[in-house]
Design a protein around this motif. Sequence first.
Motif, PDB file in Angstrom:
ATOM      1  N   LEU A  37       0.836  -1.212   0.000  1.00 53.81           N
ATOM      2  CA  LEU A  37       0.000   0.000   0.000  1.00 53.81           C
ATOM      3  C   LEU A  37       0.869   1.260   0.000  1.00 53.81           C
ATOM      4  O   LEU A  37       0.593   2.218  -0.725  1.00 53.81           O
ATOM      5  CB  LEU A  37      -0.929   0.011   1.216  1.00 53.81           C
ATOM      6  CG  LEU A  37      -2.086  -0.997   1.182  1.00 53.81           C
ATOM      7  CD1 LEU A  37      -2.670  -1.206   2.578  1.00 53.81           C
ATOM      8  CD2 LEU A  37      -3.169  -0.540   0.194  1.00 53.81           C
ATOM      9  N   THR A  38       1.923   1.228   0.812  1.00 51.92           N
ATOM     10  CA  THR A  38       2.831   2.381   0.899  1.00 51.92           C
ATOM     11  C   THR A  38       3.512   2.622  -0.444  1.00 51.92           C
ATOM     12  O   THR A  38       3.551   3.762  -0.932  1.00 51.92           O
ATOM     13  CB  THR A  38       3.899   2.129   1.993  1.00 51.92           C
ATOM     14  OG1 THR A  38       3.229   1.904   3.238  1.00 51.92           O
ATOM     15  CG2 THR A  38       4.844   3.305   2.132  1.00 51.92           C
ATOM     16  N   VAL A  39       4.025   1.547  -1.052  1.00 48.32           N
ATOM     17  CA  VAL A  39       4.711   1.669  -2.339  1.00 48.32           C
ATOM     18  C   VAL A  39       3.738   2.131  -3.421  1.00 48.32           C
ATOM     19  O   VAL A  39       4.074   2.965  -4.261  1.00 48.32           O
ATOM     20  CB  VAL A  39       5.392   0.335  -2.733  1.00 48.32           C
ATOM     21  CG1 VAL A  39       5.917   0.380  -4.150  1.00 48.32           C
ATOM     22  CG2 VAL A  39       6.522   0.016  -1.756  1.00 48.32           C
ATOM     23  N   LYS A  40       2.516   1.608  -3.380  1.00 52.24           N
ATOM     24  CA  LYS A  40       1.510   2.015  -4.362  1.00 52.24           C
ATOM     25  C   LYS A  40       1.235   3.517  -4.258  1.00 52.24           C
ATOM     26  O   LYS A  40       1.188   4.242  -5.256  1.00 52.24           O
ATOM     27  CB  LYS A  40       0.212   1.235  -4.123  1.00 52.24           C
ATOM     28  CG  LYS A  40      -0.909   1.589  -5.075  1.00 52.24           C
ATOM     29  CD  LYS A  40      -0.746   0.858  -6.382  1.00 52.24           C
ATOM     30  CE  LYS A  40      -2.031   0.906  -7.205  1.00 52.24           C
ATOM     31  NZ  LYS A  40      -2.054  -0.160  -8.202  1.00 52.24           N
ATOM     32  N   PHE A  41       1.072   3.977  -3.031  1.00 54.65           N
ATOM     33  CA  PHE A  41       0.812   5.397  -2.803  1.00 54.65           C
ATOM     34  C   PHE A  41       1.975   6.247  -3.329  1.00 54.65           C
ATOM     35  O   PHE A  41       1.764   7.289  -3.951  1.00 54.65           O
ATOM     36  CB  PHE A  41       0.593   5.651  -1.308  1.00 54.65           C
ATOM     37  CG  PHE A  41       0.571   7.103  -0.930  1.00 54.65           C
ATOM     38  CD1 PHE A  41      -0.379   7.964  -1.459  1.00 54.65           C
ATOM     39  CD2 PHE A  41       1.500   7.618  -0.037  1.00 54.65           C
ATOM     40  CE1 PHE A  41      -0.402   9.314  -1.116  1.00 54.65           C
ATOM     41  CE2 PHE A  41       1.476   8.965   0.322  1.00 54.65           C
ATOM     42  CZ  PHE A  41       0.533   9.807  -0.226  1.00 54.65           C
ATOM     43  N   LEU A  42       3.198   5.789  -3.111  1.00 54.50           N
ATOM     44  CA  LEU A  42       4.371   6.593  -3.465  1.00 54.50           C
ATOM     45  C   LEU A  42       4.723   6.508  -4.941  1.00 54.50           C
ATOM     46  O   LEU A  42       5.242   7.462  -5.506  1.00 54.50           O
ATOM     47  CB  LEU A  42       5.581   6.150  -2.630  1.00 54.50           C
ATOM     48  CG  LEU A  42       5.445   6.379  -1.123  1.00 54.50           C
ATOM     49  CD1 LEU A  42       6.518   5.607  -0.377  1.00 54.50           C
ATOM     50  CD2 LEU A  42       5.530   7.864  -0.793  1.00 54.50           C
ATOM     51  N   THR A  43       4.458   5.361  -5.588  1.00 51.48           N
ATOM     52  CA  THR A  43       4.947   5.152  -6.957  1.00 51.48           C
ATOM     53  C   THR A  43       3.841   4.816  -7.955  1.00 51.48           C
ATOM     54  O   THR A  43       4.125   4.657  -9.139  1.00 51.48           O
ATOM     55  CB  THR A  43       5.960   3.984  -7.004  1.00 51.48           C
ATOM     56  OG1 THR A  43       5.255   2.763  -6.768  1.00 51.48           O
ATOM     57  CG2 THR A  43       7.065   4.143  -5.967  1.00 51.48           C
ATOM     58  N   ARG A  45       2.611   2.078  -8.315  1.00 52.77           N
ATOM     59  CA  ARG A  45       2.826   0.709  -8.787  1.00 52.77           C
ATOM     60  C   ARG A  45       2.624  -0.308  -7.683  1.00 52.77           C
ATOM     61  O   ARG A  45       2.882  -0.025  -6.517  1.00 52.77           O
ATOM     62  CB  ARG A  45       4.262   0.554  -9.303  1.00 52.77           C
ATOM     63  CG  ARG A  45       4.447   1.357 -10.539  1.00 52.77           C
ATOM     64  CD  ARG A  45       5.706   1.009 -11.227  1.00 52.77           C
ATOM     65  NE  ARG A  45       5.859   1.919 -12.354  1.00 52.77           N
ATOM     66  CZ  ARG A  45       6.993   2.191 -12.933  1.00 52.77           C
ATOM     67  NH1 ARG A  45       8.090   1.623 -12.510  1.00 52.77           N
ATOM     68  NH2 ARG A  45       7.042   3.018 -13.944  1.00 52.77           N
ATOM     69  N   PHE A  46       2.206  -1.497  -8.091  1.00 53.27           N
ATOM     70  CA  PHE A  46       2.081  -2.607  -7.150  1.00 53.27           C
ATOM     71  C   PHE A  46       3.365  -3.425  -7.183  1.00 53.27           C
ATOM     72  O   PHE A  46       3.761  -3.923  -8.237  1.00 53.27           O
ATOM     73  CB  PHE A  46       0.885  -3.495  -7.507  1.00 53.27           C
ATOM     74  CG  PHE A  46       0.772  -4.715  -6.638  1.00 53.27           C
ATOM     75  CD1 PHE A  46       0.505  -4.593  -5.272  1.00 53.27           C
ATOM     76  CD2 PHE A  46       0.930  -5.980  -7.174  1.00 53.27           C
ATOM     77  CE1 PHE A  46       0.405  -5.716  -4.456  1.00 53.27           C
ATOM     78  CE2 PHE A  46       0.828  -7.115  -6.369  1.00 53.27           C
ATOM     79  CZ  PHE A  46       0.564  -6.978  -5.018  1.00 53.27           C
ATOM     80  N   ILE A  47       4.029  -3.517  -6.036  1.00 51.37           N
ATOM     81  CA  ILE A  47       5.240  -4.342  -5.930  1.00 51.37           C
ATOM     82  C   ILE A  47       4.833  -5.584  -5.152  1.00 51.37           C
ATOM     83  O   ILE A  47       4.457  -5.482  -3.980  1.00 51.37           O
ATOM     84  CB  ILE A  47       6.359  -3.594  -5.153  1.00 51.37           C
ATOM     85  CG1 ILE A  47       6.609  -2.201  -5.749  1.00 51.37           C
ATOM     86  CG2 ILE A  47       7.629  -4.423  -5.089  1.00 51.37           C
ATOM     87  CD1 ILE A  47       7.308  -2.138  -7.056  1.00 51.37           C
ATOM     88  N   SER A  48       4.895  -6.748  -5.787  1.00 52.42           N
ATOM     89  CA  SER A  48       4.335  -7.932  -5.130  1.00 52.42           C
ATOM     90  C   SER A  48       5.284  -8.540  -4.095  1.00 52.42           C
ATOM     91  O   SER A  48       4.845  -9.149  -3.133  1.00 52.42           O
ATOM     92  CB  SER A  48       3.921  -8.976  -6.152  1.00 52.42           C
ATOM     93  OG  SER A  48       5.053  -9.430  -6.843  1.00 52.42           O
TER      94      SER A  48
END
Length: 187
Positions: A37-43, A45-48
Amino acid sequence: LMFGKARTCNIVTVTEHEPSECNIVILGAMGSGKSALTVKFLTKRFISEYDPNLEDTYSSEEVVDQQPVLVKVMDTADQDGPVNCERYLGWANAFIIVYSIDNRNSFEACQQYFETVTLYSKGLQPEAPVILLGNKVDMERYRQVSKADGAALALRFGCLFFEVSACLDFLSVQHIFHEAVREVRRE
Ligand code: GDP
Ligand code: MG
């Protein structure tokens, strides 16, 4: 008295020119999707695959309701419920407590986080707002926590509640973080 008045004016002037900041702490069981969720908000993108033990704080310059704000996000990585909470309790302006809708245990774990946060916030003015967040709605077929259960827990602790997915649309994820900023501004 005059001196006090002058100082107050100074502080007002300073706060008008400094961009405001909002510190958000993400809490919840391991595997609930805090980092995704944090990475999605920042970039966007979904990092699995994200190191489950990595805890870090990230910054993003956001505009919420036409007003700039520096949002800092602490993506925590507690192994075993709330421990060493001093590192974020005093720092936070808002908390997002995350569980995964396909994992009942992650939902049960939220209670401890609520208790930790509300115990700390009690007597503080203003209290730091909390958002309860059910993640992984794309896993609907494997749902173990009903939307009503999430809503009931949020009602019990008097906080906002959302369901979302870190791997679906970006705007829904961004909305959660922006709501946290709005809640802090309302205080
Ligand atoms: P954390 O321990 O709370 O930081 O959880 P992670 O962000 O590392 O995510 C744990 C696992 O869940 C990883 O395999 C992610 O790919 C997966 N995950 C995270 N968010 C979602 C989501 O919204 N949907 C699905 N299907 N998987 C997710
Ligand atoms: Mg993580």
